[in-house]
Motif scaffolding. Structure first.
Motif, PDB file in Angstrom:
ATOM      1  N   UNK A 279       0.865  -1.170   0.000  1.00 27.95           N
ATOM      2  CA  UNK A 279       0.000   0.000   0.000  1.00 27.95           C
ATOM      3  C   UNK A 279       0.900   1.217   0.000  1.00 27.95           C
ATOM      4  N   UNK A 280       0.551   2.209  -0.784  1.00 28.70           N
ATOM      5  CA  UNK A 280       1.378   3.397  -0.978  1.00 28.70           C
ATOM      6  C   UNK A 280       0.695   4.584  -0.312  1.00 28.70           C
ATOM      7  N   UNK A 281       1.343   5.149   0.717  1.00 24.08           N
ATOM      8  CA  UNK A 281       0.771   6.287   1.444  1.00 24.08           C
ATOM      9  C   UNK A 281       1.628   7.516   1.168  1.00 24.08           C
ATOM     10  N   UNK A 282       1.106   8.426   0.349  1.00 26.44           N
ATOM     11  CA  UNK A 282       1.840   9.626  -0.046  1.00 26.44           C
ATOM     12  C   UNK A 282       1.440  10.820   0.818  1.00 26.44           C
ATOM     13  N   UNK A 283       2.446  11.593   1.212  1.00 30.12           N
ATOM     14  CA  UNK A 283       2.213  12.796   2.008  1.00 30.12           C
ATOM     15  C   UNK A 283       2.495  14.066   1.220  1.00 30.12           C
ATOM     16  N   UNK A 284       3.149  13.939   0.063  1.00 26.50           N
ATOM     17  CA  UNK A 284       3.496  15.110  -0.730  1.00 26.50           C
ATOM     18  C   UNK A 284       4.913  15.580  -0.436  1.00 26.50           C
ATOM     19  N   UNK A 285       5.614  15.947  -1.507  1.00 25.84           N
ATOM     20  CA  UNK A 285       6.976  16.448  -1.339  1.00 25.84           C
ATOM     21  C   UNK A 285       6.955  17.707  -0.461  1.00 25.84           C
ATOM     22  N   UNK A 286       7.932  17.808   0.393  1.00 24.81           N
ATOM     23  CA  UNK A 286       8.166  18.886   1.371  1.00 24.81           C
ATOM     24  C   UNK A 286       7.286  18.767   2.606  1.00 24.81           C
ATOM     25  N   UNK A 287       6.332  17.836   2.627  1.00 20.76           N
ATOM     26  CA  UNK A 287       5.514  17.641   3.827  1.00 20.76           C
ATOM     27  C   UNK A 287       6.118  16.546   4.703  1.00 20.76           C
ATOM     28  N   UNK A 288       6.183  16.761   6.002  1.00 19.14           N
ATOM     29  CA  UNK A 288       6.678  15.692   6.874  1.00 19.14           C
ATOM     30  C   UNK A 288       5.684  14.539   6.946  1.00 19.14           C
ATOM     31  N   UNK A 289       6.191  13.353   7.235  1.00 17.08           N
ATOM     32  CA  UNK A 289       5.310  12.203   7.445  1.00 17.08           C
ATOM     33  C   UNK A 289       4.665  12.326   8.812  1.00 17.08           C
ATOM     34  N   UNK A 290       3.370  12.126   8.864  1.00 16.16           N
ATOM     35  CA  UNK A 290       2.579  12.327  10.075  1.00 16.16           C
ATOM     36  C   UNK A 290       2.402  10.996  10.802  1.00 16.16           C
ATOM     37  N   UNK A 291       3.019  10.825  11.971  1.00 15.92           N
ATOM     38  CA  UNK A 291       2.853   9.559  12.707  1.00 15.92           C
ATOM     39  C   UNK A 291       1.394   9.249  13.037  1.00 15.92           C
ATOM     40  N   UNK A 292       0.576  10.264  13.265  1.00 11.09           N
ATOM     41  CA  UNK A 292      -0.833  10.025  13.583  1.00 11.09           C
ATOM     42  C   UNK A 292      -1.557   9.383  12.405  1.00 11.09           C
ATOM     43  N   UNK A 293      -1.222   9.787  11.184  1.00  8.65           N
ATOM     44  CA  UNK A 293      -1.824   9.180  10.000  1.00  8.65           C
ATOM     45  C   UNK A 293      -1.352   7.738   9.825  1.00  8.65           C
ATOM     46  N   UNK A 294      -0.083   7.491  10.108  1.00  8.87           N
ATOM     47  CA  UNK A 294       0.429   6.120  10.059  1.00  8.87           C
ATOM     48  C   UNK A 294      -0.300   5.254  11.078  1.00  8.87           C
ATOM     49  N   UNK A 295      -0.517   5.795  12.262  1.00  4.67           N
ATOM     50  CA  UNK A 295      -1.252   5.096  13.319  1.00  4.67           C
ATOM     51  C   UNK A 295      -2.658   4.740  12.846  1.00  4.67           C
ATOM     52  N   UNK A 296      -3.320   5.701  12.225  1.00  2.00           N
ATOM     53  CA  UNK A 296      -4.687   5.474  11.761  1.00  2.00           C
ATOM     54  C   UNK A 296      -4.740   4.382  10.703  1.00  2.00           C
ATOM     55  N   UNK A 297      -3.826   4.427   9.751  1.00  2.00           N
ATOM     56  CA  UNK A 297      -3.830   3.453   8.658  1.00  2.00           C
ATOM     57  C   UNK A 297      -3.535   2.053   9.173  1.00  2.00           C
TER      58      UNK A 297
END
Length: 375
Positions: A115-133
């Motif tokens: 599964x590919x989870x993109x956040x967009x270039x220059x945006x930090x990866x959000x641990x809360x979104x990783x938690x949700x997924x």
């Protein structure tokens, strides 16, 4: 305005690209070790010493080991991402730049369930979104992360993401190619299961060797995972190096000699001290360019300590800037097509304050020539 005379050293290029880097004289000298056969005891001893030291640089203890590969960091990435996910598993690729996308391309080539989870270039990866997924999708058994996304200079929150992945009982594979040795990385405290590094960036070795550090029980468990590749079969390399005390295929022994010396220097200096050295050089670059009106791609809190991404000055193209600087003895780096109009200045390797000051003076001269030519 009177500009300072060229100050670039005549005997070397100052490499301000994010690897390969300017290395210590002892590292360069070590490659001239005597010719040897890779099936002899002395080669096995060298490989084993380097494996131990590579594991130590990432915070590994006696329960961890490293597997060495002849190739760039991408070879070790492909070995991990093609080898560790079982047929009934699935990996979540976290992507916020070119190298996150590269992880996705690697697993796609090998048809690894993903599964590919993109956040967009220059945006930090959000641990809360990783938690949700992860909470919503129990089929995800592994997570792939780039620690330092050098396409943008972004340093992703390894510790926080590691805690999330561990809490969900999944395995974390980390591309630490551009962070290991200068940014805090602790395979145990960061809950990393698979740590990928290379010789020729912040560890200040020469190109040609990469490695994977992992707990032994993780490597042992790969016995039941069918290989998806031949040369980069991680379990095959592990068993050969660890059980048979021999490389699976011909290693780059001379480069390994240099890498051992680089690891010795890195361990003696320590990651914290090297990180402080790099941060001071990065600060000198950023202050100098800011004084010259430069605009940066990322805000200060998101930047790693070894790469600065900068918008090109108005009216000058990358090739003109690069070629002008190289003529003075300084090599900067382009960015990918998604960031046209941005260039990179790295400060990995054996650089000095004088190197940075010389670069800034050369930058002034190149810009002044451009302005003069355009008038």
């Amino acid at each position: 305005m009177s500009l300072p005379a060229p100050s670039a050293p005549v005997d070397r290029l100052v490499l301000l690209n994010p690897g390969p880097v300017n290395v210590h004289d002892e590292v360069r000298t070590a490659i001239a070790a005597p010719d040897s056969c890779h099936r002899e005891p002395e080669a096995a001893a060298l490989i084993n010493r380097v494996r131990v030291k590579a594991a130590r640089i990432g915070g590994g203890d006696e329960t961890h080991t490293s597997v060495l590969l002849a190739g760039s960091g991408t070879a070790a990435l492909e070995a991990v991402f093609s080898s560790v996910v079982p047929a009934d598993g699935r990996i979540l690729i976290l992507d916020n730049g070119h190298y996150g996308d590269r992880l996705h391309r690697i697993v796609s080539v090998h048809d690894v369930p993903r599964r590919h989870l993109e956040f967009g270039w220059t945006n930090p990866i959000d641990p809360a979104e990783v938690d949700r997924v992860l909470a919503a999708d129990p089929s995800l058994t592994h997570v792939g992360l780039v620690h330092h996304e050098t396409s943008t200079g972004q340093l992703n929150p390894l510790r926080e993401i590691g805690e999330v992945v561990a809490r969900h009982g999944r395995q974390l594979a980390v591309d630490a190619i551009s962070s290991l040795g200068s940014e805090p990385v602790d395979i145990r405290a960061d809950h990393v299961d698979w740590l990928v590094g290379t010789a020729n960036k912040c560890l200040e070795g020469l190109p040609g060797v990469s490695f994977v550090t992992a707990p032994r029980h993780r490597l042992d468990a790969l016995e039941t995972v069918p290989a998806r590749t031949f040369y980069l079969d991680l379990y095959g390399h592990y068993i050969s190096q660890d059980r048979r005390n021999a490389p699976l295929f011909t290693p780059a022994l001379q480069v390994l000699n240099s890498f051992e010396k680089a690891l010795d220097l890195a361990l003696a200096e320590g990651t914290a001290a090297r990180g402080e050295r790099y941060a001071a050089l990065a600060g000198r670059i950023r202050t100098g360019l800011a004084e010259r009106g430069a605009r940066f791609l990322l805000p200060p809190g998101h930047r790693a300590n070894s790469v600065t991404n900068v918008h090109l000055p108005e009216g000058i193209g990358y090739d003109e800037l690069h070629d002008g600087l190289k003529a003075e003895g300084y090599v900067v780096y382009s960015t990918q097509e998604q960031l046209a109009g941005v260039f990179r200045v790295a400060n990995m390797g054996q650089l000095t304050e004088g190197d940075i000051d010389g670069f800034l003076a050369a930058y002034d001269r190149v810009i002044a020539k451009h302005v003069e030519a355009a008038a």
